[in-house]
Design an enzyme around this catalytic site. Sequence first.
Site, mmCIF file in Angstrom:
data_model
loop_
_atom_site.group_PDB
_atom_site.id
_atom_site.type_symbol
_atom_site.label_atom_id
_atom_site.label_comp_id
_atom_site.label_asym_id
_atom_site.label_seq_id
_atom_site.Cartn_x
_atom_site.Cartn_y
_atom_site.Cartn_z
ATOM 1 N N HIS A 138 -6.276 6.670 5.933
ATOM 2 C CA HIS A 138 -4.916 6.313 5.507
ATOM 3 C C HIS A 138 -4.763 6.642 4.037
ATOM 4 O O HIS A 138 -5.715 6.523 3.276
ATOM 5 C CB HIS A 138 -4.677 4.804 5.706
ATOM 6 C CG HIS A 138 -3.424 4.323 5.034
ATOM 7 N ND1 HIS A 138 -2.193 4.403 5.641
ATOM 8 C CD2 HIS A 138 -3.203 3.823 3.782
ATOM 9 C CE1 HIS A 138 -1.267 3.949 4.799
ATOM 10 N NE2 HIS A 138 -1.861 3.590 3.677
ATOM 11 N N TYR A 169 1.053 -2.613 8.445
ATOM 12 C CA TYR A 169 1.874 -1.553 9.038
ATOM 13 C C TYR A 169 3.263 -2.065 9.431
ATOM 14 O O TYR A 169 3.896 -1.508 10.337
ATOM 15 C CB TYR A 169 1.165 -0.960 10.254
ATOM 16 C CG TYR A 169 0.136 0.104 9.904
ATOM 17 C CD1 TYR A 169 0.503 1.278 9.253
ATOM 18 C CD2 TYR A 169 -1.210 -0.045 10.245
ATOM 19 C CE1 TYR A 169 -0.424 2.256 8.936
ATOM 20 C CE2 TYR A 169 -2.148 0.934 9.932
ATOM 21 C CZ TYR A 169 -1.742 2.083 9.279
ATOM 22 O OH TYR A 169 -2.668 3.065 8.976
ATOM 23 N N GLU A 182 0.416 -1.748 -1.056
ATOM 24 C CA GLU A 182 -0.838 -1.655 -0.296
ATOM 25 C C GLU A 182 -2.050 -2.065 -1.134
ATOM 26 O O GLU A 182 -2.990 -2.682 -0.618
ATOM 27 C CB GLU A 182 -0.999 -0.242 0.252
ATOM 28 C CG GLU A 182 0.051 0.062 1.323
ATOM 29 C CD GLU A 182 0.021 1.500 1.824
ATOM 30 O OE1 GLU A 182 0.812 1.807 2.733
ATOM 31 O OE2 GLU A 182 -0.778 2.319 1.306
#
Length: 137
Positions: free
Chosen positions: A115, A49, A126
């Site tokens: 998410h 994050y 990611e």
Amino acid sequence: MERTLTIIKPDAVAAGHIGDIIKIFEANQLTIKAARLVSLTKKEAEGFYAVHRGKGFFESLTTFMSSGPALAMVLEGDDAIARLRKLMGATNPANAEEGTIRKLHAQDIEHNAVHGSDAPETAAFEIAYFFPGVELA
Ligand code: GDP
């Protein structure tokens, strides 16, 4: 075909919603290409994050994301990034549409069950973060 990264967050794993959420993915032609149950360290959550570093909720968010097991998955499908975001619903479940994952399973704006990557560049980052060097099924 497009790929995206999803995480069933620690709140939803602890509440026993893995199956319910995967059912929604499968019913919407999002195919699982990789999956890994992860217990993130605080540092790993902060790395994931990093774009939110400096925001008021960063400390709380990364503590939450490292509070227990989470299920990271690569999903594949037509327009997977946008379609997953729509299935997830708004960040704050109070604003999420009926039938969305967050409307069904989120507790609040932080503990919001799931998410999903928000763009092709973030999906690539990611996916590599959770599945480095992994050949996808
Ligand atoms: P997303 O793309 O819908 O997940 O939302 P963001 O990228 O804006 O935020 C990342 C995550 O941070 C969210 O999914 C929430 O878990 C958390 N978050 C976002 N906004 C807030 C906020 O205002 N307060 C708190 N406590 N957490 C937030």
